[in-house]
Write a protein that holds these residues in place. Structure first.
Motif, PDB file in Angstrom:
ATOM      1  N   LEU A 231       0.835  -1.192   0.000  1.00  0.00           N
ATOM      2  CA  LEU A 231       0.000   0.000   0.000  1.00  0.00           C
ATOM      3  C   LEU A 231       0.873   1.247   0.000  1.00  0.00           C
ATOM      4  O   LEU A 231       0.612   2.217  -0.735  1.00  0.00           O
ATOM      5  CB  LEU A 231      -0.924  -0.004   1.225  1.00  0.00           C
ATOM      6  N   PHE A 232       1.943   1.216   0.787  1.00  0.00           N
ATOM      7  CA  PHE A 232       2.878   2.347   0.829  1.00  0.00           C
ATOM      8  C   PHE A 232       3.597   2.507  -0.505  1.00  0.00           C
ATOM      9  O   PHE A 232       3.750   3.623  -1.013  1.00  0.00           O
ATOM     10  CB  PHE A 232       3.889   2.112   1.949  1.00  0.00           C
ATOM     11  N   VAL A 233       4.048   1.388  -1.082  1.00  0.00           N
ATOM     12  CA  VAL A 233       4.767   1.434  -2.362  1.00  0.00           C
ATOM     13  C   VAL A 233       3.885   2.016  -3.459  1.00  0.00           C
ATOM     14  O   VAL A 233       4.347   2.800  -4.302  1.00  0.00           O
ATOM     15  CB  VAL A 233       5.258   0.016  -2.739  1.00  0.00           C
ATOM     16  N   ILE A 234       2.615   1.669  -3.469  1.00  0.00           N
ATOM     17  CA  ILE A 234       1.695   2.169  -4.502  1.00  0.00           C
ATOM     18  C   ILE A 234       1.378   3.642  -4.291  1.00  0.00           C
ATOM     19  O   ILE A 234       1.314   4.430  -5.245  1.00  0.00           O
ATOM     20  CB  ILE A 234       0.408   1.328  -4.514  1.00  0.00           C
ATOM     21  N   CYS A 235       1.187   4.048  -3.044  1.00  0.00           N
ATOM     22  CA  CYS A 235       0.797   5.431  -2.760  1.00  0.00           C
ATOM     23  C   CYS A 235       1.963   6.412  -2.876  1.00  0.00           C
ATOM     24  O   CYS A 235       1.756   7.584  -3.246  1.00  0.00           O
ATOM     25  CB  CYS A 235       0.210   5.521  -1.345  1.00  0.00           C
ATOM     26  N   LEU A 236       3.162   5.960  -2.579  1.00  0.00           N
ATOM     27  CA  LEU A 236       4.303   6.865  -2.497  1.00  0.00           C
ATOM     28  C   LEU A 236       4.529   7.696  -3.760  1.00  0.00           C
ATOM     29  O   LEU A 236       4.650   8.927  -3.669  1.00  0.00           O
ATOM     30  CB  LEU A 236       5.564   6.068  -2.152  1.00  0.00           C
ATOM     31  N   SER A 252      11.178   7.411  -5.620  1.00  0.00           N
ATOM     32  CA  SER A 252      10.173   6.443  -5.198  1.00  0.00           C
ATOM     33  C   SER A 252      10.721   5.020  -5.248  1.00  0.00           C
ATOM     34  O   SER A 252      10.483   4.214  -4.337  1.00  0.00           O
ATOM     35  CB  SER A 252       8.933   6.557  -6.091  1.00  0.00           C
ATOM     36  N   ILE A 253      11.480   4.722  -6.299  1.00  0.00           N
ATOM     37  CA  ILE A 253      12.080   3.390  -6.409  1.00  0.00           C
ATOM     38  C   ILE A 253      13.046   3.149  -5.252  1.00  0.00           C
ATOM     39  O   ILE A 253      13.054   2.071  -4.640  1.00  0.00           O
ATOM     40  CB  ILE A 253      12.808   3.241  -7.761  1.00  0.00           C
ATOM     41  N   ALA A 254      13.863   4.139  -4.941  1.00  0.00           N
ATOM     42  CA  ALA A 254      14.863   3.988  -3.878  1.00  0.00           C
ATOM     43  C   ALA A 254      14.203   3.766  -2.514  1.00  0.00           C
ATOM     44  O   ALA A 254      14.594   2.877  -1.752  1.00  0.00           O
ATOM     45  CB  ALA A 254      15.769   5.211  -3.841  1.00  0.00           C
ATOM     46  N   ILE A 255      13.196   4.585  -2.194  1.00  0.00           N
ATOM     47  CA  ILE A 255      12.524   4.458  -0.893  1.00  0.00           C
ATOM     48  C   ILE A 255      11.795   3.121  -0.789  1.00  0.00           C
ATOM     49  O   ILE A 255      11.871   2.419   0.227  1.00  0.00           O
ATOM     50  CB  ILE A 255      11.549   5.631  -0.677  1.00  0.00           C
ATOM     51  N   SER A 256      11.105   2.736  -1.855  1.00  0.00           N
ATOM     52  CA  SER A 256      10.391   1.451  -1.859  1.00  0.00           C
ATOM     53  C   SER A 256      11.358   0.292  -1.712  1.00  0.00           C
ATOM     54  O   SER A 256      11.071  -0.692  -1.014  1.00  0.00           O
ATOM     55  CB  SER A 256       9.590   1.303  -3.164  1.00  0.00           C
ATOM     56  N   PHE A 257      12.512   0.407  -2.361  1.00  0.00           N
ATOM     57  CA  PHE A 257      13.508  -0.663  -2.287  1.00  0.00           C
ATOM     58  C   PHE A 257      14.028  -0.825  -0.864  1.00  0.00           C
ATOM     59  O   PHE A 257      14.205  -1.949  -0.379  1.00  0.00           O
ATOM     60  CB  PHE A 257      14.661  -0.349  -3.238  1.00  0.00           C
ATOM     61  N   VAL A 258      14.265   0.278  -0.164  1.00  0.00           N
ATOM     62  CA  VAL A 258      14.760   0.217   1.218  1.00  0.00           C
ATOM     63  C   VAL A 258      13.757  -0.522   2.107  1.00  0.00           C
ATOM     64  O   VAL A 258      14.128  -1.429   2.868  1.00  0.00           O
ATOM     65  CB  VAL A 258      15.023   1.635   1.758  1.00  0.00           C
ATOM     66  N   PHE A 259      12.490  -0.164   2.017  1.00  0.00           N
ATOM     67  CA  PHE A 259      11.478  -0.809   2.847  1.00  0.00           C
ATOM     68  C   PHE A 259      11.333  -2.284   2.495  1.00  0.00           C
ATOM     69  O   PHE A 259      11.153  -3.130   3.375  1.00  0.00           O
ATOM     70  CB  PHE A 259      10.135  -0.090   2.690  1.00  0.00           C
ATOM     71  N   THR A 260      11.420  -2.611   1.211  1.00  0.00           N
ATOM     72  CA  THR A 260      11.279  -4.002   0.790  1.00  0.00           C
ATOM     73  C   THR A 260      12.440  -4.857   1.268  1.00  0.00           C
ATOM     74  O   THR A 260      12.253  -6.008   1.690  1.00  0.00           O
ATOM     75  CB  THR A 260      11.181  -4.084  -0.744  1.00  0.00           C
ATOM     76  N   ILE A 261      13.657  -4.307   1.212  1.00  0.00           N
ATOM     77  CA  ILE A 261      14.819  -5.050   1.686  1.00  0.00           C
ATOM     78  C   ILE A 261      14.720  -5.308   3.191  1.00  0.00           C
ATOM     79  O   ILE A 261      15.084  -6.389   3.682  1.00  0.00           O
ATOM     80  CB  ILE A 261      16.128  -4.297   1.349  1.00  0.00           C
ATOM     81  N   LEU A 262      14.231  -4.332   3.944  1.00  0.00           N
ATOM     82  CA  LEU A 262      14.040  -4.537   5.378  1.00  0.00           C
ATOM     83  C   LEU A 262      13.043  -5.658   5.639  1.00  0.00           C
ATOM     84  O   LEU A 262      13.254  -6.504   6.512  1.00  0.00           O
ATOM     85  CB  LEU A 262      13.550  -3.240   6.031  1.00  0.00           C
TER      86      LEU A 262
END
Length: 319
Positions: A231-236, A252-262
């Protein structure tokens, strides 16, 4: 256990991108759609979808809380697994020393020959090494018998193949052999009790490892973490596009990638016995115990320590 990534920085980046290529593609696709519909909305006479930054930020904060809890809990499981196998190392060395020094022909007053004592020592040490390899099979859900065949008799292997919990039955056999040694006066009463206590410790450590393996991480944390993440990845990107325009795509790609790796690191760490690069290196630990015990009984065939493995893209790890 992961030792390090490749020394080549290009291999590092390529390897990380390769193993996360599906998510990176989705991040890129969503970000491009969000920016395109904002930039060209007026041209095609539609109102672009624009999300306020504050709710998306709050969602990101909630997601960070879920990820933090999950990763902390996953690391606790990984560290507890390492402590359990550290306990197995110490208890195994203690067991080996006791087997080699507690047994003697003295208690039988010459009725037991030296060879029988030496054979008994070798049998218990070999069976204990077999227990270690059986425990690895048990925790990893494997069915590899090569290592056990080097230390257990064919008859014993055929018997335990039919049983549900193989390492438990191997320890049970060890207890039976201790009782028989006491009756044959290879060991006396006090030493029999001390060795039995070490067998009890092995049962405790095995039970701890089985608890880590068998305790499933709470489903709702996994489920809602995944829901909040996507939901965060889509809205960001829809929140960043009005402020950053085309720059919103890489951001957006960078921030989404950080959260996904965590999220991914927590999912991997919570199962520490699977034999992956980031897991507890139980095969390497077992080999070290094997070497120590075989040296105690002066074995002529002692295997070499396990070398670190080199995985794809130059990753170095211990199995």
């Amino acid at each position: 256990m992961l030792i390090k990534y490749s020394d080549n920085p290009f291999k590092q980046v390529y390897g990380i991108a390769f193993y996360n290529r599906r998510n990176i593609f989705l991040f890129t696709f969503i970000s491009i759609i969000a920016v395109l519909q904002f930039e060209f909305g007026e041209i095609f006479l539609w109102d672009p979808i624009v999300l306020p930054v504050v709710p998306v930020t709050i969602l990101g904060g909630a997601l960070a809380i879920f990820l933090g809890f999950r990763n902390n809990s996953a690391y606790d499981r990984w560290w507890e697994a390492r402590k359990v196998w550290g306990g197995i190392v110490n208890a195994s060395r203690t067991f080996g020393v006791m087997v080699c020094t507690f047994s003697s022909t003295h208690f039988s007053k010459g009725k037991i020959k030296d060879k029988k004592v030496l054979d008994w020592r070798q049998e218990l040490i070999h069976r204990h090494i077999g227990w270690l390899y059986a425990l690895i099979m048990h925790l990893r859900g494997q069915n590899h018998w090569n290592d056990l065949e080097r230390y257990l008799s064919e008859k014993e292997i055929e018997k335990i193949k039919k049983l549900h919990n193989k390492p438990t039955q191997i320890l049970h056999k060890q207890s039976e052999r201790l009782q028989e040694a006491y009756e044959d006066r290879i060991i006396e009463d006090f030493r029999h009790m001390e060795l039995a206590n070490v067998i009890k410790e092995f049962y405790n450590l095995q039970g701890m490892a089985e608890r880590i393996k068998g305790t499933i991480f709470p489903y709702y944390y996994n489920y809602f973490t995944g829901v909040f993440l996507w939901l965060f990845v889509i809205c960001l990107p829809f929140a960043l596009a009005p402020e950053m325009h085309w720059s919103a795509i890489p951001m957006s790609i960078a921030i989404s990638f950080v959260f996904t790796i965590l999220e991914k690191s927590g999912a991997v760490t919570e199962d520490p016995f699977e034999g992956r690069a980031a897991d507890t290196p139980i095969s390497t630990i077992t080999r070290n115990i094997e070497i120590d015990l075989l040296e105690m009984i002066r074995s002529e065939t002692i295997p070499a320590p396990m070398e670190p493995k080199i995985g794809r893209f130059g990753v170095k790890y211990l199995d």
